[in-house]
Enzyme design. Structure first.
Site, short mmCIF file in Angstrom:
data_model
loop_
_atom_site.label_atom_id
_atom_site.label_comp_id
_atom_site.label_asym_id
_atom_site.label_seq_id
_atom_site.Cartn_x
_atom_site.Cartn_y
_atom_site.Cartn_z
N THR A 1 0.83 -1.21 0.00
CA THR A 1 0.00 0.00 0.00
C THR A 1 0.86 1.26 0.00
O THR A 1 2.06 1.21 0.23
CB THR A 1 -0.89 0.03 1.26
OG1 THR A 1 -0.05 0.03 2.42
CG2 THR A 1 -1.80 -1.17 1.30
N ASP A 2 0.22 2.39 -0.29
CA ASP A 2 0.91 3.66 -0.14
C ASP A 2 0.06 4.60 0.71
O ASP A 2 -1.00 4.21 1.22
CB ASP A 2 1.27 4.27 -1.50
CG ASP A 2 0.08 4.78 -2.29
OD1 ASP A 2 -1.02 4.97 -1.72
OD2 ASP A 2 0.24 5.00 -3.50
N GLY A 3 0.54 5.81 0.88
CA GLY A 3 -0.11 6.75 1.78
C GLY A 3 -1.53 7.12 1.37
O GLY A 3 -2.25 7.75 2.16
#
Lengths: 138, 138, 138, 138
Positions: free
Chosen positions: C15-17
Site C-alpha cells: 500500500t501507499d499513503g
C-alpha cells in the site's frame, strides 16, 4: 509544451537478480518525475490531499522497455503533461541514461494517464483551476 | 508460548542485483508473518485501524542475516509474540529455508518491538484487552 | 487457451499513503502469476537462468487500473499466455478482488509482452522448444 | 571520524497505508547513504563487484524508529563508518528530517554491520587495502 526533467540514481533497491532494474521499479522513477513536476509548479501532493482533498491516481499506462538500466546508472526522467478533460492529466514520459536527454535515445518511454480523485471517496474531481490553466497554457 | 509460522516464496521483486534477497525485503516477509499471526487470532489490521482506530508501528528491531535467500526459494517465517507493557508487543522471528523450521538452521533471526498507536495521532494506545489476554495466556 | 490463476494478499508493503495499493506494486502481483504459471509447466526461472541461460524480460506493457485494492484484500491474478514469434510471449492478465474471477469485474487488466533473452548478454534468444510447444498447443 | 550525509525525499513509493514511510523502506534510505559514502571515496559497487569481485552484504542491523517520516518530507541520512576486523565495516547511521542534522533530533538511528564478501561465493573477503586505510585513518 515544455519538458520537465528530473535525475535519479539506480541503487541496489532498484535492481533485481537479473542485474538490472526490476521492471516495476521504473514506475517509481516515473512517479518521482511527475511529483517533482507538480512541485515545480508549486503543488505539494501532501497539501493537496488535505486541502482541497484531492489525490492523483494512475488510471492507465503504457510502457516500452527499450534498454535496461543497471546499478549506479544515472538516469534522467522527463515528463510532458497536458490536460485531458477536466479531471485527467496525460503524461508523456521518457527515461534516459546519463545527465541529459541529449545523451542518447531513451531507455524507456511511457504514456501515463492520471486521474484527479477525491482523497476519501476516490471519485473523480476536477483538477484545481490554477493547475488546469498551467496545463492549457503550456 | 506457541510459535506461529507462515510460508513465503521468493520472487524477482524480492531479489537485488547481487542475486539474493535485498536486505530490506526480508522485513516484508517478517511483517507478513506478524500480520497473519494477528489474523489467526481474529484481528484484521484494516478493521482495527477504523475501530478502535489503532495501528501497529515498529518501534525498534534487530536483525541477524545468517544466510542469503535466493529466487524461487520457499521460506518459512515464524513469529512468537509476548506483551511488553500495555502498549507494546515483542516478537521473536525467524526465517527458514524450506517448508518447516525443522529443515535446518534459520537463515535470519529478528527481534521486533511493535507499538500500538492511535491511527490518527500516532500516539501510544493500550493494546485491545482481548489481544492482551491472548498474549498473557499464551 | 486456458487461464491460469494465482492468489495474493495485500499487505502493508503493497500500500501507499493513499490507503490503496501503490500503482507500481500491482506489477509485482502480475509477475508472481506469470512466474507461477511457468512453474506450473515445470519451469523454474532460477534453473532456466543457468541452463540454458535465459531470463524473461518485460518488453512492453499496458495496464488499466479500474478499481483500487486495499490492505487485507485477497486478490486473484490470472494469466493467459501465447507465443508471439520465436522469442516473445504475450500475456493477457487480470486482477480480481476475491477468490475467483467470477466474484466480479477485474480491478485491473494488463497486456504484457515478455522477451526471452540471454541471461548474460540480454540479447533475444529463442524460447525453449518445449515451452514453445506448450504455448502453441494451449 | 567524520560524518557523511546524504539527502533523500519521501515519495509515494516509500509510504504505506498508515500515511508514513513503511518500516522496511527506511533501510533503502540507509543504503543509499552508505553507497554514496563509498562513492565519495571513489568506490563504485558496480566496479567492485567485477574487479576485485566483492560485494557488501549486511550481516546485522539494529534500528530505533523514533518518529515517522511522511510524504514530501526532505530527509538527511548520515553515516559514520569504521573498520571492524578485516572483512567488516560498522556503520552508525541516523536519519533527520530537514536539510541538516542540526535541524532537530534524529527520527531514526541505526547500527549496521556490513560484511565484504566474494561476489560469486558470498564467502568473506578482506576489505580492499585502500578502503581499509581510509577507515583506519578517518
Amino acid at each position: 509544451m515544455s519538458v520537465f526533467s528530473w535525475p535519479a540514481r539506480v541503487y541496489w533497491e532498484d535492481t533485481d537478480g537479473g542485474g538490472v532494474v526490476y521492471y516495476a521499479n521504473y514506475l517509481r522513477f516515473l512517479e518521482r518525475a511527475r511529483t517533482e513536476w507538480l512541485r515545480s509548479l508549486g503543488y505539494s501532493q501532501w497539501v493537496l490531499a488535505r486541502e482541497p482533498g484531492i489525490v492523483f491516481a494512475v488510471a492507465s499506462l503504457t510502457v516500452e522497455y527499450r534498454r535496461p538500466a543497471r546499478l549506479d546508472d544515472e538516469l534522467t526522467i522527463t515528463c510532458q503533461a497536458r490536460a485531458d478533460r477536466a479531471a485527467t492529466i496525460r503524461f508523456e514520459q521518457k527515461i534516459f541514461r546519463g545527465h541529459s536527454p541529449e545523451d542518447g535515445p531513451p531507455i524507456l518511454t511511457a504514456a501515463v494517464r492520471v486521474a484527479c480523485v477525491d482523497a476519501h471517496t476516490l471519485k473523480p474531481r476536477r483538477l484545481p483551476e490554477s493547475l488546469m490553466n498551467v496545463l492549457i497554457s503550456s
